[in-house]
Design a protein around this motif. Structure first.
Motif, short mmCIF file in Angstrom:
data_model
loop_
_atom_site.label_atom_id
_atom_site.label_comp_id
_atom_site.label_asym_id
_atom_site.label_seq_id
_atom_site.Cartn_x
_atom_site.Cartn_y
_atom_site.Cartn_z
N VAL A 134 20.12 -0.82 15.28
CA VAL A 134 19.37 -0.94 14.03
C VAL A 134 18.49 -2.19 14.05
CG1 VAL A 134 19.57 -1.34 11.54
CG2 VAL A 134 20.98 0.41 12.63
N ILE A 135 19.05 -3.30 14.51
CA ILE A 135 18.29 -4.55 14.56
C ILE A 135 17.11 -4.42 15.52
CG2 ILE A 135 18.36 -6.97 15.28
CD1 ILE A 135 21.24 -7.03 14.10
N MET A 136 17.36 -3.87 16.71
CA MET A 136 16.27 -3.75 17.67
C MET A 136 15.17 -2.83 17.15
SD MET A 136 17.59 -3.86 21.59
CE MET A 136 19.17 -3.06 21.57
N ASN A 137 15.56 -1.68 16.58
CA ASN A 137 14.56 -0.70 16.17
C ASN A 137 13.92 -1.04 14.84
OD1 ASN A 137 14.21 2.29 14.67
ND2 ASN A 137 13.32 2.08 16.71
N ARG A 138 14.70 -1.32 13.82
CA ARG A 138 14.15 -1.49 12.48
C ARG A 138 13.69 -2.92 12.18
NH1 ARG A 138 13.66 3.83 10.53
NH2 ARG A 138 15.11 4.91 11.85
N TYR A 139 14.45 -3.90 12.65
CA TYR A 139 14.08 -5.29 12.38
C TYR A 139 13.10 -5.83 13.40
CZ TYR A 139 17.75 -5.73 8.83
OH TYR A 139 18.52 -5.59 7.72
N GLN A 140 13.31 -5.48 14.67
CA GLN A 140 12.46 -6.01 15.73
C GLN A 140 11.28 -5.09 16.06
OE1 GLN A 140 13.21 -9.01 17.86
NE2 GLN A 140 14.12 -9.41 15.88
N GLY A 141 11.35 -3.83 15.62
CA GLY A 141 10.26 -2.89 15.87
C GLY A 141 10.16 -2.43 17.31
N ILE A 142 11.26 -2.48 18.04
CA ILE A 142 11.26 -2.05 19.44
C ILE A 142 11.31 -0.52 19.46
CG2 ILE A 142 12.46 -2.16 21.65
CD1 ILE A 142 13.54 -4.90 20.78
N LYS A 143 10.47 0.08 20.27
CA LYS A 143 10.38 1.54 20.35
C LYS A 143 11.62 2.12 21.04
CE LYS A 143 5.31 1.68 20.47
NZ LYS A 143 5.20 1.05 19.23
N TYR A 144 11.88 3.39 20.73
CA TYR A 144 13.06 4.07 21.29
C TYR A 144 13.08 4.02 22.82
CZ TYR A 144 13.63 6.11 16.62
OH TYR A 144 13.81 6.30 15.28
N GLN A 145 11.94 4.27 23.45
CA GLN A 145 11.87 4.28 24.92
C GLN A 145 12.28 2.93 25.50
OE1 GLN A 145 11.44 6.71 27.17
NE2 GLN A 145 11.82 5.15 28.71
N GLU A 146 11.82 1.86 24.87
CA GLU A 146 12.16 0.53 25.37
C GLU A 146 13.64 0.21 25.13
OE1 GLU A 146 10.50 -4.02 25.10
OE2 GLU A 146 9.28 -2.40 24.27
N ILE A 147 14.17 0.63 23.99
CA ILE A 147 15.61 0.44 23.75
C ILE A 147 16.41 1.21 24.79
CG2 ILE A 147 17.51 0.82 22.13
CD1 ILE A 147 15.45 0.42 19.85
N GLU A 149 15.52 1.79 27.84
CA GLU A 149 15.48 0.99 29.08
C GLU A 149 16.43 -0.19 28.99
OE1 GLU A 149 11.47 -0.23 30.00
OE2 GLU A 149 10.70 1.79 29.66
N ILE A 150 16.45 -0.86 27.84
CA ILE A 150 17.30 -2.03 27.66
C ILE A 150 18.77 -1.66 27.76
CG2 ILE A 150 18.06 -3.76 25.96
CD1 ILE A 150 15.14 -3.73 24.90
N THR A 151 19.15 -0.53 27.15
CA THR A 151 20.56 -0.14 27.08
C THR A 151 21.00 0.77 28.22
OG1 THR A 151 20.04 1.72 25.62
CG2 THR A 151 20.62 -0.39 24.57
N GLY A 152 20.05 1.23 29.02
CA GLY A 152 20.40 2.12 30.12
C GLY A 152 20.74 3.52 29.63
N SER A 153 20.02 3.98 28.64
CA SER A 153 20.27 5.29 28.06
C SER A 153 18.97 6.10 28.10
CB SER A 153 20.75 5.10 26.61
OG SER A 153 21.15 6.32 26.05
N THR A 154 18.98 7.25 27.42
CA THR A 154 17.77 8.07 27.35
C THR A 154 17.13 7.89 25.98
OG1 THR A 154 18.88 10.02 26.47
CG2 THR A 154 18.76 9.81 28.89
N GLU A 155 15.84 8.17 25.90
CA GLU A 155 15.13 8.04 24.63
C GLU A 155 15.73 8.96 23.57
OE1 GLU A 155 10.59 8.30 22.81
OE2 GLU A 155 10.90 8.56 24.95
N GLY A 156 16.06 10.18 23.94
CA GLY A 156 16.64 11.13 22.99
C GLY A 156 17.98 10.66 22.45
N ALA A 157 18.79 10.11 23.35
CA ALA A 157 20.11 9.61 22.92
C ALA A 157 19.94 8.44 21.96
CB ALA A 157 20.93 9.19 24.14
N ILE A 158 18.98 7.58 22.24
CA ILE A 158 18.73 6.42 21.38
C ILE A 158 18.25 6.87 20.01
CG2 ILE A 158 17.28 4.36 21.06
CD1 ILE A 158 19.62 4.03 23.07
N LYS A 159 17.34 7.85 19.96
CA LYS A 159 16.86 8.37 18.67
C LYS A 159 18.03 8.87 17.84
CE LYS A 159 12.20 9.86 19.92
NZ LYS A 159 11.32 11.02 20.15
#
Length: 177
Positions: A134-147, A149-159
């Protein structure tokens, strides 16, 4: 040099031009600090960890593999925070630390507005990984794809995870009203 991309600057840093890190520091230190502040709720700890992030970025500059710089630097920040969190979790808190936190909570309650505090309380009720997303996406504005990459997951899973975390946050927030 300021027109170079983050990735180009980091390649220069990894090739020994350490002074280029100052440009990257200017671009990222506030974002990293704000991310850590939301995670720790402690200004001094967030400053210390932010410094350590950039220290490690220089120390381990050769591990940079020409990917997206922001993903790499946030991964370092997450790892250092995770280490800090584990140490704090395993350490007994002294009485003065507890008093300091209580004083801070009272000061924040008086100074802050009620909605922000309710949201912060709800955010604290989330588990560590949901809170981080939540902090990375909503507070920091980091896009799903980048999250991803950061977490080692897929964009769909992050969404999906962010969507679920937001619903949990909403439920916690409504319980605190």
């Amino acid at each position: 040099m300021k027109n170079l991309s983050d990735e180009e600057l980091m390649i220069l840093v990894s090739n020994g031009k350490l002074d280029m890190m100052s440009v990257l520091f200017e671009r990222y230190h506030i974002r990293i600090f704000n991310f850590l502040l939301k995670m720790t709720r402690d200004h001094e700890v967030s400053q210390d960890i932010t410094q350590e992030v950039f220290y490690k970025a220089i120390k381990y500059r050769n591990s940079y593999k020409k990917g997206k710089f922001s993903s790499w630097i946030y991964t370092i920040a997450r790892n250092i925070f995770s280490d800090y969190y584990q140490k704090q979790k395993n350490r007994d808190q002294r009485l003065d630390q507890i008093e300091y936190k209580i004083e801070n909570q009272e000061t924040n309650y008086i100074e802050g507005n009620e909605i922000k505090e309710q949201l912060d309380r709800a955010l604290d009720q989330l588990n560590k990984s949901d809170k981080e997303l939540v902090i990375m996406n909503r507070y920091q504005g980091i896009k799903y794809q980048e999250i991803a990459e950061i977490t080692g997951s897929t964009e769909g899973a992050i969404k999906t995870k962010v969507h679920r975390a937001i619903h949990k946050l909403k439920d916690y927030y409504l319980q605190n009203i």
